[in-house]
Design an enzyme around this catalytic site. Structure first.
Site, PDB file in Angstrom:
ATOM      1  N   GLU A 150     -52.888 127.059 -56.966  1.00 52.35           N
ATOM      2  CA  GLU A 150     -53.114 128.158 -56.428  1.00 52.35           C
ATOM      3  C   GLU A 150     -53.239 129.725 -57.740  1.00 52.35           C
ATOM      4  OE1 GLU A 150     -48.078 126.864 -56.529  1.00 52.35           O
ATOM      5  OE2 GLU A 150     -48.322 127.847 -54.960  1.00 52.35           O
ATOM      6  N   ALA A 199     -47.705 123.588 -62.011  1.00 51.92           N
ATOM      7  CA  ALA A 199     -46.592 123.498 -62.931  1.00 51.92           C
ATOM      8  C   ALA A 199     -45.862 122.870 -64.028  1.00 51.92           C
ATOM      9  CB  ALA A 199     -45.421 124.393 -61.957  1.00 51.92           C
ATOM     10  N   GLY A 233     -49.553 124.450 -58.779  1.00 52.44           N
ATOM     11  CA  GLY A 233     -49.920 125.872 -58.985  1.00 52.44           C
ATOM     12  C   GLY A 233     -51.415 125.690 -60.074  1.00 52.44           C
ATOM     13  N   GLU A 255     -47.141 119.276 -53.851  1.00 55.06           N
ATOM     14  CA  GLU A 255     -45.898 119.373 -54.044  1.00 55.06           C
ATOM     15  C   GLU A 255     -44.563 118.835 -53.381  1.00 55.06           C
ATOM     16  OE1 GLU A 255     -47.918 121.419 -54.261  1.00 55.06           O
ATOM     17  OE2 GLU A 255     -47.488 123.160 -55.783  1.00 55.06           O
TER      18      GLU A 255
HETATM   19  C1  HXC Z   1     -46.099 118.220 -66.279  1.00 59.37           C
HETATM   20  C2  HXC Z   1     -47.377 117.107 -67.311  1.00 59.37           C
HETATM   21  C3  HXC Z   1     -48.322 117.782 -65.559  1.00 59.37           C
HETATM   22  C4  HXC Z   1     -47.453 118.000 -64.728  1.00 59.37           C
HETATM   23  C5  HXC Z   1     -49.770 116.357 -66.828  1.00 59.37           C
HETATM   24  N1  HXC Z   1     -48.862 116.140 -67.660  1.00 59.37           N
HETATM   25  N2  HXC Z   1     -49.130 116.940 -64.990  1.00 59.37           N
HETATM   26  N3  HXC Z   1     -46.753 117.841 -67.398  1.00 59.37           N
HETATM   27  N4  HXC Z   1     -45.867 118.835 -65.620  1.00 59.37           N
HETATM   28  N5  HXC Z   1     -48.058 118.794 -63.600  1.00 59.37           N
HETATM   29  C6  HXC Z   1     -49.055 115.626 -68.000  1.00 59.37           C
HETATM   30  C7  HXC Z   1     -48.148 114.380 -68.394  1.00 59.37           C
HETATM   31  O1  HXC Z   1     -46.848 114.249 -68.236  1.00 59.37           O
HETATM   32  C8  HXC Z   1     -49.042 113.908 -70.029  1.00 59.37           C
HETATM   33  O2  HXC Z   1     -47.948 113.580 -70.562  1.00 59.37           O
HETATM   34  C9  HXC Z   1     -50.374 114.708 -70.434  1.00 59.37           C
HETATM   35  O3  HXC Z   1     -50.186 115.353 -69.065  1.00 59.37           O
HETATM   36  C10 HXC Z   1     -51.410 113.483 -69.659  1.00 59.37           C
HETATM   37  O4  HXC Z   1     -51.255 113.037 -68.608  1.00 59.37           O
HETATM   38  P1  HXC Z   1     -51.197 112.059 -67.503  1.00 59.37           P
HETATM   39  O5  HXC Z   1     -50.606 111.972 -66.161  1.00 59.37           O
HETATM   40  O6  HXC Z   1     -51.452 111.029 -68.188  1.00 59.37           O
HETATM   41  O7  HXC Z   1     -52.787 111.127 -67.033  1.00 59.37           O
HETATM   42  P2  HXC Z   1     -53.809 110.933 -66.156  1.00 59.37           P
HETATM   43  O8  HXC Z   1     -53.055 109.453 -65.581  1.00 59.37           O
HETATM   44  O9  HXC Z   1     -54.739 111.258 -66.507  1.00 59.37           O
HETATM   45  O10 HXC Z   1     -53.165 111.952 -64.774  1.00 59.37           O
HETATM   46  C11 HXC Z   1     -53.659 113.164 -64.439  1.00 59.37           C
HETATM   47  C12 HXC Z   1     -53.068 113.460 -63.469  1.00 59.37           C
HETATM   48  C13 HXC Z   1     -51.606 113.550 -63.781  1.00 59.37           C
HETATM   49  C14 HXC Z   1     -53.339 112.817 -62.208  1.00 59.37           C
HETATM   50  C15 HXC Z   1     -52.829 115.403 -63.288  1.00 59.37           C
HETATM   51  O11 HXC Z   1     -51.151 114.250 -64.770  1.00 59.37           O
HETATM   52  C16 HXC Z   1     -50.212 113.921 -62.138  1.00 59.37           C
HETATM   53  O12 HXC Z   1     -50.479 113.554 -61.176  1.00 59.37           O
HETATM   54  N6  HXC Z   1     -49.800 115.333 -63.119  1.00 59.37           N
HETATM   55  C17 HXC Z   1     -49.133 116.240 -61.667  1.00 59.37           C
HETATM   56  C18 HXC Z   1     -50.113 116.673 -60.964  1.00 59.37           C
HETATM   57  C19 HXC Z   1     -49.171 117.534 -60.100  1.00 59.37           C
HETATM   58  O13 HXC Z   1     -48.236 116.833 -59.511  1.00 59.37           O
HETATM   59  N7  HXC Z   1     -48.975 118.539 -60.758  1.00 59.37           N
HETATM   60  C20 HXC Z   1     -48.008 119.839 -59.252  1.00 59.37           C
HETATM   61  C21 HXC Z   1     -46.697 119.704 -59.937  1.00 59.37           C
HETATM   62  S1  HXC Z   1     -46.112 120.808 -58.919  1.00 59.37           S
HETATM   63  P3  HXC Z   1     -47.494 112.770 -71.697  1.00 59.37           P
HETATM   64  O14 HXC Z   1     -46.190 113.343 -72.551  1.00 59.37           O
HETATM   65  O15 HXC Z   1     -46.443 111.575 -71.206  1.00 59.37           O
HETATM   66  O16 HXC Z   1     -48.760 112.532 -72.684  1.00 59.37           O
HETATM   67  C22 HXC Z   1     -46.155 122.966 -58.993  1.00 59.37           C
HETATM   68  C23 HXC Z   1     -45.282 123.839 -58.414  1.00 59.37           C
HETATM   69  C24 HXC Z   1     -46.026 124.694 -58.003  1.00 59.37           C
HETATM   70  O17 HXC Z   1     -47.655 122.808 -59.274  1.00 59.37           O
HETATM   71  C25 HXC Z   1     -45.415 126.089 -57.775  1.00 59.37           C
HETATM   72  C26 HXC Z   1     -43.996 126.177 -59.017  1.00 59.37           C
HETATM   73  C27 HXC Z   1     -42.869 127.711 -58.307  1.00 59.37           C
END
Ligand code: HXC
Length: 257
Positions: A111, A63, A108, A131
């Site tokens: 999920e 998400a 997400g 999360e």
């Molecule tokens: C918003 C995201 C994102 C996310 C990546 N991006 N994941 N933006 N939400 N979940 C964006 C980054 O900010 C970045 O934007 C671009 O995508 C590229 O990502 P990088 O981090 O630069 O790439 P990399 O270094 O290769 O790392 C990839 C990655 C990392 C390991 C996937 O992006 C990451 O850890 N993302 C978050 C993953 C995560 O925690 N997901 C769970 C979220 S909680 P810019 O603008 O800087 O280029 C969830 C809850 C669900 O999902 C339930 C909700 C109710």
């Protein structure tokens, strides 16, 4: 412009989540676009759906953290609830859904893959429920579907540690059905969709419903659900065509919807 591209190919369709610059992260708009995509499926023609992510790197990286960061309690709950409604819609779609996991399936994203019937992964796929590291619980069904899919112990380990697992480990623990080199993933998913589409559509739908509805209840009620759906297949054109063909030692005519 929609963040979800939808392409119908003969008797199956491919939905691609396309927000590549954010690794296909699910913000509210992407969720609504997914919902609109579901509204548009022509079930008279489409017998299986594939969901994948745009690009080589990510299925769905979760998400949208930027959007979630400022939410109030009530807004957070509403965001989770909306995602759950849409994912549940995918899970209960009348036709089978295949997730073609082409990279990160985090939070997400993991999920989303789990509300699909079948998960096929590219070798570079990575799964996690990160999360609790972000100060929240999984909110799109992760606490419920992961324990059902891979068992309570392993699921709780993933949920509590945030550990990322690769495609081979996901295969080993039963989170994915198969792993393919990245360039072969979509061919494999499409081959499976075509294989499903060749079978009697009424029976495929009834089988999905029996499996899904039965999982929600006790065994006595579950087998009663199966009996009813089994019965509903009789006297259909599909059943007469398929069984008649067997008895006459020929291939069935193509099944009509
Ligand atoms: C918003 C995201 C994102 C996310 C990546 N991006 N994941 N933006 N939400 N979940 C964006 C980054 O900010 C970045 O934007 C671009 O995508 C590229 O990502 P990088 O981090 O630069 O790439 P990399 O270094 O290769 O790392 C990839 C990655 C990392 C390991 C996937 O992006 C990451 O850890 N993302 C978050 C993953 C995560 O925690 N997901 C769970 C979220 S909680 P810019 O603008 O800087 O280029 C969830 C809850 C669900 O999902 C339930 C909700 C109710």
């Amino acid at each position: 412009m929609s963040f979800v591209r939808y392409e119908q190919k003969e008797q199956y369709a491919v939905a691609t989540i396309d927000r590549e610059k954010a690794l296909n992260a699910l913000n509210s708009q992407v969720l609504e676009d997914l919902n609109t995509m579901l509204d548009g499926i022509n079930f008279d023609e489409v017998r299986a759906l594939i969901i994948t992510g745009a690009g080589q790197k990510s299925f769905v990286a979760g998400a949208d953290i930027g959007e979630m960061s400022g939410l109030s309690k009530a807004e957070g709950e509403a965001f989770g609830k909306r995602g759950n409604e849409i994912f549940r819609r995918i899970e209960t779609l009348p036709i089978p859904v295949i997730a073609a996991v082409n990279g990160f399936a985090l939070g997400g994203g993991c999920e989303l893959s789990m509300c699909c019937d079948i998960r096929l992964a590219a070798e570079n796929a990575k799964f996690a429920q990160p999360e609790v590291g972000l100060g929240i619980t999984p909110g799109f069904g992760g606490t419920q579907r992961l324990v059902r899919l891979i068992g309570v112990g392993k699921a709780k380990e993933m949920l509590y540690t945030c550990a990322q697992i690769d495609a081979q480990e996901a295969y080993r623990i039963g989170l994915v059905n198969a792993v393919y080199p990245a360039e072969e993933l979509m061919d494999a998913a499409e081959k499976m969709a075509k294989r499903i589409a060749r079978n009697a559509p009424i029976a495929v739908r009834a089988t999905k419903k029996a499996a899904n509805d039965g999982l929600q209840t006790d065994m006595d009620a579950a087998v009663a659900i199966e009996s009813s759906l089994f019965g509903s297949c009789f006297e259909t054109e599909d059943q007469k065509n398929a069984m008649g063909a067997f008895l006459e030692k020929r291939r069935p005519d193509p099944f009509v919807n």
